[in-house]
Motif scaffolding. Structure first.
Motif, short mmCIF file in Angstrom:
data_model
loop_
_atom_site.label_atom_id
_atom_site.label_comp_id
_atom_site.label_asym_id
_atom_site.label_seq_id
_atom_site.Cartn_x
_atom_site.Cartn_y
_atom_site.Cartn_z
N LYS A 63 -3.91 6.03 13.18
CA LYS A 63 -5.10 6.87 13.33
C LYS A 63 -4.78 8.17 14.07
N PHE B 153 -3.69 1.86 6.75
CA PHE B 153 -4.75 1.00 7.31
C PHE B 153 -4.88 -0.28 6.48
N LYS C 252 -3.09 7.70 5.40
CA LYS C 252 -3.71 6.97 6.52
C LYS C 252 -4.48 5.76 6.00
N VAL C 253 -5.25 5.94 4.96
CA VAL C 253 -6.03 4.84 4.38
C VAL C 253 -5.10 3.76 3.85
N LYS D 53 -4.90 12.03 4.96
CA LYS D 53 -5.97 11.04 4.87
C LYS D 53 -5.65 9.92 3.88
#
Length: 236
Positions: free
Chosen positions: A104, A117, A113-114, A110
């Motif tokens: 994070k 995650f 990052k997803v 992005k």
């Protein structure tokens, strides 16, 4: 209203965790006492998720913080596997939560990052408190500084737990309807209570005395008490 310091809350969490693990080791599943001890233990992980996010925010060295979690996850794995069977310990779930916080903070893309995650959340499926603990950590991190949103994160996790429990087998010798309602309400209420404690009853301070002892006690207690319970189960 008198509030609780961080160490007091953590000691309470250690006690509720011990009762949960004691139930798993020595009590007959399906009894009222075993259900109480087991469900009281659901206070611990949500509390530790909050303090993980707080610790990540304020630690002087994220590298040392993550390394401590990783080392104690390794130390805990053997006694955890002996007592509970295969799968990763709760400390491993917290370490995955730490990695989520790192992603994070450090990953700016992005899409990447997803993806990271999702991979870390998937990895948690093989650990204690699968999916729920790392997801709660992620939700708290994004809600940090807004008490109502942090608390609502606990409500969401409690609701997810309710859904998971609705799909589990009914324990014998207890009315199915009473069990499903009673157990779900108890588990959900404990998670929500954990949220209330850390959000509204936590003073934001540590105990004035014994800080060094408490810091290491909370790491050592997890593998130590599991080891003791396992050894005791061999002779009782």
């Amino acid at each position: 209203m008198k509030k609780l310091n961080r160490d007091v809350i953590k000691y309470i969490a250690m006690l509720t965790m011990f009762l949960n693990h004691f139930e798993h080791t020595f009590l007959q599943s399906g009894t009222i006492l075993s259900e109480i001890f087991r469900n009281i233990g659901y206070f611990t992980a949500p509390v530790m998720c909050y303090f993980l996010v707080e610790g990540y925010q304020y630690t002087s060295s994220k590298k040392k913080y993550g390394l401590r979690l990783f080392i104690f996850a390794l130390i805990s794995q053997i006694p955890f596997s002996l007592l509970f069977g295969m799968g990763g310990s709760c400390i491993l779930s917290l370490f995955l939560g730490f990695l989520i916080l790192l992603v994070k903070e450090k990953v700016s893309n992005k899409f990447l990052k997803v993806i990271l995650f999702l991979l870390l959340l998937f990895a948690s499926m093989f650990c204690d408190w699968p999916l729920l603990a790392p997801l709660l950590i992620l939700m708290i991190a994004y809600a940090w500084g807004k008490k109502i949103w942090v608390f609502l994160s606990y409500v969401v996790i409690a609701t997810m737990m309710f859904g998971f429990n609705a799909m589990t087998p009914v324990i014998k010798n207890i009315s199915p309807v009473a069990l499903r309602i009673g157990v779900n309400l108890l588990e959900n209420s404990v998670i929500v209570i954990a949220g209330l404690v850390v959000v509204y009853f936590y003073s934001g301070k540590r105990a004035e005395k014994g800080q060094a002892f408490s810091k290491w006690f909370f790491y050592v207690f997890y593998p130590l008490h599991i080891t003791i319970l396992y050894l005791a189960s061999l002779y009782i």
